[in-house]
Write an enzyme that holds these catalytic residues in place. Structure first.
Site, PDB file in Angstrom:
ATOM      1  N   TYR A  52       0.860  -1.178   0.000  1.00 21.83           N
ATOM      2  CA  TYR A  52       0.000   0.000   0.000  1.00 21.83           C
ATOM      3  C   TYR A  52       0.899   1.231   0.000  1.00 21.83           C
ATOM      4  CZ  TYR A  52      -4.221   2.535   1.487  1.00 21.83           C
ATOM      5  OH  TYR A  52      -5.290   3.395   1.579  1.00 21.83           O
ATOM      6  N   ARG A  69      -5.817  10.711 -10.915  1.00 24.18           N
ATOM      7  CA  ARG A  69      -5.166  11.348  -9.755  1.00 24.18           C
ATOM      8  C   ARG A  69      -4.742  10.242  -8.799  1.00 24.18           C
ATOM      9  NH1 ARG A  69      -7.419  12.047  -4.481  1.00 24.18           N
ATOM     10  NH2 ARG A  69      -6.002  10.300  -4.438  1.00 24.18           N
ATOM     11  N   LYS A  99      -5.857  -1.732  -2.806  1.00 27.71           N
ATOM     12  CA  LYS A  99      -7.008  -1.468  -1.926  1.00 27.71           C
ATOM     13  C   LYS A  99      -7.767  -2.764  -1.669  1.00 27.71           C
ATOM     14  CE  LYS A  99      -6.878   3.173  -1.666  1.00 27.71           C
ATOM     15  NZ  LYS A  99      -6.972   4.039  -0.481  1.00 27.71           N
ATOM     16  N   GLU A 138     -12.063   5.365  -6.701  1.00 28.89           N
ATOM     17  CA  GLU A 138     -10.755   5.630  -6.115  1.00 28.89           C
ATOM     18  C   GLU A 138      -9.888   6.447  -7.066  1.00 28.89           C
ATOM     19  OE1 GLU A 138     -10.046   4.176  -2.866  1.00 28.89           O
ATOM     20  OE2 GLU A 138      -8.505   5.717  -2.978  1.00 28.89           O
ATOM     21  N   ASP A 139      -9.311   7.487  -6.566  1.00 34.19           N
ATOM     22  CA  ASP A 139      -8.295   8.267  -7.266  1.00 34.19           C
ATOM     23  C   ASP A 139      -8.729   8.776  -8.644  1.00 34.19           C
ATOM     24  OD1 ASP A 139      -6.986   7.756  -4.957  1.00 34.19           O
ATOM     25  OD2 ASP A 139      -5.200   6.860  -5.837  1.00 34.19           O
ATOM     26  N   ASP A 144     -13.826   6.806  -1.896  1.00 33.83           N
ATOM     27  CA  ASP A 144     -12.910   6.627  -0.775  1.00 33.83           C
ATOM     28  C   ASP A 144     -12.149   7.909  -0.451  1.00 33.83           C
ATOM     29  OD1 ASP A 144     -11.529   5.057   1.120  1.00 33.83           O
ATOM     30  OD2 ASP A 144      -9.869   4.789  -0.280  1.00 33.83           O
ATOM     31  N   ASP A 145     -11.778   8.647  -1.477  1.00 32.47           N
ATOM     32  CA  ASP A 145     -10.957   9.840  -1.259  1.00 32.47           C
ATOM     33  C   ASP A 145     -11.766  10.978  -0.647  1.00 32.47           C
ATOM     34  OD1 ASP A 145      -8.521   8.775  -2.572  1.00 32.47           O
ATOM     35  OD2 ASP A 145      -9.906   8.643  -4.251  1.00 32.47           O
ATOM     36  N   ASN A 157      -0.488  11.789   0.074  1.00 34.01           N
ATOM     37  CA  ASN A 157       0.248  10.541  -0.156  1.00 34.01           C
ATOM     38  C   ASN A 157       0.924  10.573  -1.522  1.00 34.01           C
ATOM     39  OD1 ASN A 157      -0.689   9.185   2.228  1.00 34.01           O
ATOM     40  ND2 ASN A 157      -2.694   9.085   1.249  1.00 34.01           N
ATOM     41  N   ASN A 168      -5.072   7.332   7.540  1.00 36.13           N
ATOM     42  CA  ASN A 168      -5.267   6.821   6.181  1.00 36.13           C
ATOM     43  C   ASN A 168      -6.613   6.114   6.086  1.00 36.13           C
ATOM     44  OD1 ASN A 168      -5.061   4.782   3.900  1.00 36.13           O
ATOM     45  ND2 ASN A 168      -3.217   6.013   3.593  1.00 36.13           N
TER      46      ASN A 168
HETATM   47  O1  OAA Z   1      -4.257   5.286  -0.983  1.00 33.61           O
HETATM   48  C1  OAA Z   1      -4.008   5.927   0.052  1.00 33.61           C
HETATM   49  O2  OAA Z   1      -3.040   5.720   0.763  1.00 33.61           O
HETATM   50  C2  OAA Z   1      -4.984   6.967   0.507  1.00 33.61           C
HETATM   51  C3  OAA Z   1      -5.752   7.482  -0.623  1.00 33.61           C
HETATM   52  O3  OAA Z   1      -6.821   7.021  -0.942  1.00 33.61           O
HETATM   53  C4  OAA Z   1      -5.130   8.507  -1.490  1.00 33.61           C
HETATM   54  O4  OAA Z   1      -4.130   9.124  -1.111  1.00 33.61           O
HETATM   55  O5  OAA Z   1      -5.656   8.691  -2.585  1.00 33.61           O
HETATM   56 MG    MG Z   2      -7.210   7.279  -2.984  1.00 26.83          MG
END
Ligand code: OAA
Ligand code: MG
Length: 592
Positions: free
Chosen positions: A140, A193, A211, A283-284, A306-307, A448, A492
């Site tokens: 991770y 992103r 994840k 995610e992202d 999640d973000d 991060n 986190n």
């Molecule tokens: O993945 C991680 O550590 C936390 C997160 O969702 C990010 O920074 O986008």
């Molecule tokens: Mg993320």
């Protein structure tokens, strides 16, 4: 569909079906739609077979390597395919940990662990669960970030599904190519992103894979019911576009209708294939798409971002933990964010919502304790017309302020939160200013991976003479300052999403509601012990994460039932016990 149409199964048998069947269970039982397909629809000719011999050793779900007993070796035609020793899973684990510790570079450790997952899934999870503090930074953040940057050259075998613009019109078929049918959790990214590393296009796949590994290791969701997906609509990353080893589409990102249409097809196909109860974690994604997708699909699918939401729940839980050290209530504090994107506005909104619940004041009022700074300075009312919609609620009355340092001096926050994805932005001056008017400044450097952290743990303690309470998104080792060891927290979303997801899955939730995020957050905050607080920890250690996830899941499930959004009925009496009993454990099974 005509309710008496002939349906074809791959075995050739025809069955008469009723439309009723298509609505009950939403297709999870009939995951491939084989029973429901008409003769002119395409079906996938799946067969079920028992792995044995050489192929058993090559099947990561069932392979036990040297742990196969002689009885099993005889029964499954593998005698002689393995050397004569029989090793326990514990000893295998010890050997692997030893091997992994030999590698100097984090990326080598990452590749070794991914290879293990490809070879022997249960051993991979056993190792990860039993050594979570040590291995989390490998599978991770921060290492997964580096893995994504180099994904093109380390790519060996597909670990998830790739859905690109080339699959337009065929997404349902693509989903059917995935070897597992009963999917319960999907993590999907479009790679725009990735952490604070920017647009990594198709190479973002490392994130859903990582994840979901945590969904299993930390949350106990079965690996076979997890599906990592990367949507490839191109990339605007010039370096990748010019990289001969890039694995994605070599074109600039599709936007507008082309993007929306592909996502729409994807979301419909997922629901059609897996039913109403499949959880989709966004995610992202980049800001604009993240907010739009959540707003668009939040009312029709079981989705969360999640973000925006996972990060918010984890930070809120940390604040509750911090209040035990700082005193006062949320309403007594003033918050300043650097970064007004998904994480910043998501956290801000959840804090405002919780304050509003506690004080009964309208959320429009409680928002006024929270200030955000973006790349153009403090978000204030005079900027309102030019702000993106998700920033507008934070445009309070104040003269313009352009730098973070001036904003800190003007607002005098008690809590400083970094969510901009840009490293080293909490400078010495900024942190010192925080320490001037706060006895214990609370500093959360959430971006991060580690390279993007707003300041390091060491800097935060040094610049505040050891007075700061500090947590970061990516892990930092304990710091000794003036003879005292300070243990930084890790704020986190990994604390939240595995338990949240488990709670949604075991209750059969069909929609995510803000109150479920608050329930997840409370579940986590409730796991911070008196001893943790005495050590200055605002989060419990990751070592106990499975227990923590079970508590979060129970809290979330309770809320799902309370809101009438659960489809698994009747409600189990003891949800904590139920959550624990549902959790996957990676111990080997004995084969007959
Ligand atoms: O993945 C991680 O550590 C936390 C997160 O969702 C990010 O920074 O986008
Ligand atoms: Mg993320």
């Amino acid at each position: 569909m005509d309710s008496t149409t002939k349906k074809v199964r791959p075995g050739g048998a025809s069955v008469l079906d009723l439309d009723l069947k298509a609505t009950v269970g939403g297709g999870v039982e009939d995951a491939y739609g084989e029973d429901r397909a008409t003769e002119d629809q395409l079906v996938t000719p799946w067969t079920v077979s028992v792995a044995s011999g050489y192929s058993l050793l090559r099947d990561p779900h069932h392979n036990k390597g040297l742990a196969f007993t002689f009885k099993e070796r005889d029964a499954h035609y593998i005698r002689g395919l393995l050397p004569p020793v029989v090793m326990s899973q514990e000893l295998q684990e010890k050997k692997l940990l030893h091997n992994i510790r030999q590698y100097q570079l984090p990326l080598q450790k990452y590749t070794a662990l991914m290879d293990l997952a490809e070879r022997n899934e249960r051993l991979f999870y056993k190792l990860l669960i039993n050594n979570v503090e040590e291995l989390l930074p490998v599978v991770y953040t921060p290492t997964v970030g580096e893995a994504c940057q180099k994904y093109g050259s380390i790519f060996q075998r597909p670990q998830g599904l790739y859905i690109s613009l080339k699959e337009k019109g065929k997404i349902l078929e693509v989903l059917k190519n995935w070897p597992e049918r009963s999917i319960q959790v999907i993590v999907v990214t479009d790679g725009e992103r990735i952490l604070g590393l920017g647009d990594l296009g198709c190479q973002g796949m490392g994130i859903p894979v990582g994840k979901l590994a945590l969904y299993t290791a930390l949350g106990g969701v079965r690996p076979s019911s997890c599906l990592p997906i990367t949507i490839d609509v191109g990339t605007n990353n010039e370096k990748l576009l010019n990289d001969e080893f890039y694995i994605g589409l070599k074109q600039r990102r599709a936007t507008g209708k082309e993007y929306a249409d592909l996502l729409e097809e994807f979301m419909s196909a997922v629901k059609q294939n897996y039913g109403e109860k499949v959880l989709i974690q966004f995610e992202d994604f980049a800001n604009h798409n993240a907010f739009d997708l959540l707003a668009k699909y939040g009312t029709t699918h079981l989705v969360f971002n999640d973000d925006i939401q996972g990060t918010a729940a984890v930070v809120l839980a940390g604040l509750v933990g911090a209040l035990k050290l700082l005193g006062g209530t949320l309403g007594d504090h003033k918050f300043l964010f650097l970064g007004a994107g998904e994480a910043g506005t998501g956290i801000a909104e959840l804090i405002a919502l919780e304050m509003s619940k506690q004080t009964k004041a309208p959320v429009e009022e409680t928002r006024k304790n929270i200030w955000l700074v973006d790349s153009k300075g403090l978000i204030v009312s005079s900027r309102k017309d030019s702000l993106q919609p998700f920033k507008k609620p934070w445009a309070h009355e104040h003269p313009p302020v352009t730098t973070l340092l001036d904003a800190v001096k003007a607002i005098k926050p008690t809590v400083l939160i970094g969510t901009s994805g840009v490293g080293s932005t909490f400078t010495k001056e900024v942190v010192e200013a925080m320490a001037e008017f706060n006895e214990k400044p609370l500093i959360l450097a959430l971006s991060n991976p580690t390279s993007q952290s707003e300041c390091t743990a060491e800097e935060a303690y040094k610049w505040t003479q050891g007075r700061a309470i500090y947590a970061s998104g990516s892990p930092f080792a304990p710091v000794e300052y003036n003879g005292k060891v300070h243990v930084p927290g890790q704020a986190n979303n990994a604390y939240i999403f595995p338990g949240l997801g488990l709670g949604l899955v075991i209750s059969g939730a069909i929609r995510v509601h803000d109150d479920m995020l608050l329930a997840a957050s409370e579940g986590l905050a409730g796991q911070v012990t008196k001893e943790n607080c005495e050590q200055g920890l605002i989060y419990p250690p990751f070592t106990n994460i499975r227990k923590i996830s079970a508590h979060i899941a129970a809290n979330v499930a309770a809320k799902v039932y309370e809101l009438g959004l659960a489809s698994r009925l009747p409600r189990p009496e003891n949800l904590l016990k139920h959550a624990e009993s549902c959790m996957y454990t990676p111990n080997y099974r004995t084969y007959r």
